[in-house]
Design an enzyme around this catalytic site. Structure first.
Site: not given
Ligand code: AMP
Ligand code: ZN
Length: 114
Positions: A4, A7, A30, A100, A102
């Protein structure tokens, strides 16, 4: 949880640009921002894959995530206009199955729900 990414970010095994951290919650920027302020607020433990798994047993950390959102919005000067979004399930656009929230702000958000 193994494999994950959130995590791993919470454990410091993957890098992130941190906005806030305490024992329970991590907030980080993000990687693909959808607004000038776009911060992800996560429980450090993998207590739920998404909002559908919020229960009386794990909801305290959800409240904590919202407290952190309010604190960050104040610190970033966007308390007058921000949005908190959580996507649950692939059909809603969820790509990371670790609960999570946003925190979005810094642009006109009032015309869209997306
Ligand atoms: P969701 O699509 O609601 O599951 O949101 C996941 C978010 O995580 C997206 O907006 C991605 O841009 C963001 N994301 C994915 N990997 C990373 C990372 N390594 N660091 C920061 N944000 C990330
Ligand atoms: Zn996790």
């Amino acid at each position: 949880m193994k494999d994950c990414i959130f995590c791993k970010i919470a454990a410091g095994e993957l890098p992130s640009k941190k906005a806030y951290e305490d024992e329970q919650v991590l907030a980080f920027y993000d990687i693909h921002p959808q607004a000038p302020v776009h911060i992800l607020i996560i429980p450090k433990t993998h207590c739920a894959s998404g909002a559908a798994e919020i229960t009386p047993e794990n909801s305290a950390v959800v409240a904590r995530c919202f407290e952190v959102a309010a604190k960050l919005a104040g610190e970033l000067g966007v308390a007058g206009g921000f949005r908190i979004v959580t996507n649950n399930g692939a059909k809603a656009g969820q790509t990371v199955p670790h609960l999570h929230f946003h925190l979005l702000a810094g642009r006109d958000l009032h015309l869209t729900m997306g």
